[in-house]
Scaffold this active site. Structure first.
Site, PDB file in Angstrom:
ATOM      1  N   ASP A   1     -12.561  -5.600  -2.205  1.00  8.63           N
ATOM      2  CA  ASP A   1     -13.411  -6.643  -2.153  1.00  8.63           C
ATOM      3  C   ASP A   1     -14.799  -6.073  -1.435  1.00  8.63           C
ATOM      4  O   ASP A   1     -14.870  -5.093  -1.262  1.00  8.63           O
ATOM      5  CB  ASP A   1     -12.808  -7.600  -1.100  1.00  8.63           C
ATOM      6  CG  ASP A   1     -12.404  -7.235   0.124  1.00  8.63           C
ATOM      7  OD1 ASP A   1     -11.338  -6.573   0.518  1.00  8.63           O
ATOM      8  OD2 ASP A   1     -13.414  -7.162   1.112  1.00  8.63           O
TER       9      ASP A   1
ATOM     10  N   GLU B   1       0.910  -1.096  -0.155  1.00  7.10           N
ATOM     11  CA  GLU B   1       0.158  -0.094   0.058  1.00  7.10           C
ATOM     12  C   GLU B   1       0.964   1.247   0.116  1.00  7.10           C
ATOM     13  O   GLU B   1       0.411   2.390  -0.233  1.00  7.10           O
ATOM     14  CB  GLU B   1      -1.035   0.094   1.074  1.00  7.10           C
ATOM     15  CG  GLU B   1      -2.060  -1.207   0.926  1.00  7.10           C
ATOM     16  CD  GLU B   1      -2.636  -1.427   2.320  1.00  7.10           C
ATOM     17  OE1 GLU B   1      -3.833  -1.933   2.115  1.00  7.10           O
ATOM     18  OE2 GLU B   1      -2.409  -1.234   3.417  1.00  7.10           O
TER      19      GLU B   1
HETATM   20  N1  ADE Z   1      -9.546  -4.225   4.101  1.00 13.17           N
HETATM   21  C1  ADE Z   1      -9.994  -4.678   2.901  1.00 13.17           C
HETATM   22  N2  ADE Z   1     -10.821  -5.478   2.859  1.00 13.17           N
HETATM   23  C2  ADE Z   1     -11.365  -5.536   4.171  1.00 13.17           C
HETATM   24  C3  ADE Z   1     -12.202  -6.492   4.506  1.00 13.17           C
HETATM   25  N3  ADE Z   1     -12.929  -7.198   4.017  1.00 13.17           N
HETATM   26  N4  ADE Z   1     -12.264  -6.360   6.054  1.00 13.17           N
HETATM   27  C4  ADE Z   1     -11.503  -5.662   6.762  1.00 13.17           C
HETATM   28  N5  ADE Z   1     -10.633  -4.733   6.426  1.00 13.17           N
HETATM   29  C5  ADE Z   1     -10.558  -4.862   4.948  1.00 13.17           C
END
Ligand code: ADE
Length: 247
Positions: free
Chosen positions: A215, A13
């Site tokens: 996601d 990142e």
């Molecule tokens: N960062 C990226 N995806 C995430 C998720 N599903 N839950 C918590 N932090 C995240």
């Protein structure tokens, strides 16, 4: 204006930011973390890997504030989309942040930060507006194609609103559904932003959070997150922050 701190939870990142720092950046090792102090695209910066989670983010934020006299803090990285309007590949800039796992009931209200009398921490409006403008420019011209992004959409969206933080990677349809019901205004969730926000609030330092949605916090979140992290995280972070720092 003093130095800008840029923090991220995972190497990918912040990798392209570290690579783009002017030669000669100094590395200070404090509390098992490296703080890279130098200039990035003309701006005096300290860049650090916080590691994952609220404690790690809070510790890192307090170190940059106390040891490096920063005047602003930006946290950048990935997030799981929560709101139905938010899709993989979109960018979320925080208007405010809250801790979805804070629950000191019955002593305090749900999500209330005990003895601070508040649920949400507001990001700095000027820094957030600048981040949003940079992100909008980036999605208009610079976004690489994403295998997970919705092919029917011409370009990713940039959202501005509430980010929910907690010490949990949400990889579960039922938990994601429950969080959506409990926090209908939350755009995305991640694991550091509101902890950094609380520390900056307590020190009176302006801050902003920029997240790229990797996601949708469902059963496929682990695979989608990992794929996005490896292939796209560094491109987004550098692509959005570069115009901001150069401006
Ligand atoms: N960062 C990226 N995806 C995430 C998720 N599903 N839950 C918590 N932090 C995240």
């Amino acid at each position: 204006m003093g130095r800008l701190a840029i923090l991220g939870a995972l190497h990918e990142e912040i990798a392209d930011l570290l690579a783009a720092m002017d030669p000669g950046a100094a590395i200070h090792r404090i509390a098992m973390r490296d703080f890279h102090v130098g200039t990035l695209w003309g701006t005096p910066c300290v860049i650090a890997l916080s590691r994952i989670g609220k404690v790690a983010a809070a510790a890192t934020a307090s170190i940059v504030i106390q040891e490096f006299q920063v005047s602003r803090v930006i946290f950048t990285g990935l997030a799981g989309g929560l709101h139905p309007r938010v899709r993989v590949g979109d960018v979320v800039v925080a208007k405010a942040l809250m801790q979805h796992d804070m629950d000191a009931r019955p002593l305090f209200g749900r999500h209330e930060i005990p003895l601070l009398g508040r649920v949400c921490f507001d990001a700095d409006p000027g820094l957030s507006a600048a981040l949003q403008a940079s992100a909008e420019e980036f999605v208009r011209i610079g976004v690489p194609p994403s295998p997970q992004a919705d092919a029917a959409r011409a370009q990713p969206a940039v959202h501005h609103g509430l980010i929910a933080t907690g010490d949990v990677f949400v990889n579960d349809n039922d938990l994601a559904h429950a969080l959506r019901e409990r926090l209908p205004d939350a755009l995305c969730l991640e694991m550091e932003g509101a902890a950094m926000a609380q520390v900056c609030h307590e020190f009176g330092i302006p801050y902003a959070v920029m997240r790229v949605v990797s996601d949708t916090a469902d059963h496929a979140a682990k695979a989608d997150f990992t794929d996005f992290l490896v292939n796209l995280a560094r491109v987004y972070t550098a692509g959005i922050l570069k115009p901001l720092l150069l401006s």
